[in-house]
Write a protein that holds these residues in place. Structure first.
Motif, short mmCIF file in Angstrom:
data_model
loop_
_atom_site.label_atom_id
_atom_site.label_comp_id
_atom_site.label_asym_id
_atom_site.label_seq_id
_atom_site.Cartn_x
_atom_site.Cartn_y
_atom_site.Cartn_z
N ALA A 14 0.83 -1.20 0.00
CA ALA A 14 0.00 0.00 0.00
C ALA A 14 0.87 1.25 0.00
N PHE B 150 2.24 1.71 -3.56
CA PHE B 150 1.19 2.18 -4.46
C PHE B 150 0.75 3.60 -4.12
N ASP B 151 0.81 3.96 -2.85
CA ASP B 151 0.51 5.34 -2.47
C ASP B 151 1.53 6.28 -3.09
N LEU C 82 3.08 5.89 -5.83
CA LEU C 82 2.83 5.95 -7.27
C LEU C 82 1.47 6.57 -7.61
N SER C 83 0.67 6.89 -6.60
CA SER C 83 -0.69 7.37 -6.86
C SER C 83 -0.78 8.86 -7.12
N ASP C 84 0.30 9.57 -6.94
CA ASP C 84 0.26 11.03 -7.08
C ASP C 84 0.80 11.46 -8.44
N ARG D 72 4.35 12.93 -8.38
CA ARG D 72 5.41 11.92 -8.18
C ARG D 72 5.64 11.13 -9.47
N LEU D 73 4.57 10.83 -10.19
CA LEU D 73 4.75 10.15 -11.48
C LEU D 73 5.48 11.05 -12.47
N HIS E 296 7.82 15.49 -2.25
CA HIS E 296 7.51 14.34 -3.11
C HIS E 296 8.73 13.43 -3.26
N CYS F 70 10.33 5.03 -0.36
CA CYS F 70 9.83 3.79 -0.97
C CYS F 70 10.91 3.07 -1.78
N THR G 134 0.85 -2.20 -15.38
CA THR G 134 -0.24 -1.27 -15.07
C THR G 134 -0.98 -0.86 -16.35
#
Length: 120
Positions: free
Chosen positions: A19, A22-23, A25-27, A30-31, A61, A68, A97
């Motif tokens: 989690a 994935f958190d 990578l969820s922003d 950040r991507l 960020h 991570c 993904t």
């Protein structure tokens, strides 16, 4: 530690680790940082300029991405040079993904140099 959910053992620590990744990578910011780093090493100042964000925002960020294990940092003079810590596994995750998004009806892709670095 494990939880039992209707006969299924759930490893709470492993679940929390997933989690957290994935958190990270969820922003979208950040991507975007990961996409910039896929083109090569950058300093924080470079990322601030490319993204048009405050240095404090970019640094926050980056702290998440470093925590991570997605971004590596090394000192160079007075600056810190940033790079992807594990570009090949990250690219594999993002390709998977894209496949999952395609299977769910949202066919999109990130920049090719991040998802398919061998083609760049």
């Amino acid at each position: 530690m494990a939880m039992n959910l209707t006969g299924v053992e759930v490893d709470v620590v492993a679940t929390a680790t997933y989690a957290h990744l994935f958190d990270a990578l969820s922003d979208p910011t950040r991507l975007a940082i990961l996409q910039h780093l896929a083109t090569g090493e950058h300093r924080v100042r470079d990322l601030v300029e490319h993204l048009g964000l405050a240095q404090s925002t970019v640094s926050a960020h980056l702290a998440c991405l470093k925590e991570c294990g997605l971004v590596a940092a090394r000192p160079e003079g007075r600056s810190t040079v940033l790079s992807l810590a594990a570009p090949a596994p990250l690219a594999a995750l993002l390709r998977a993904t894209e496949d999952l998004l395609g299977a769910t009806g949202a066919r999109v892709s990130l920049c090719s140099h991040l998802v398919r670095p061998e083609e760049s």
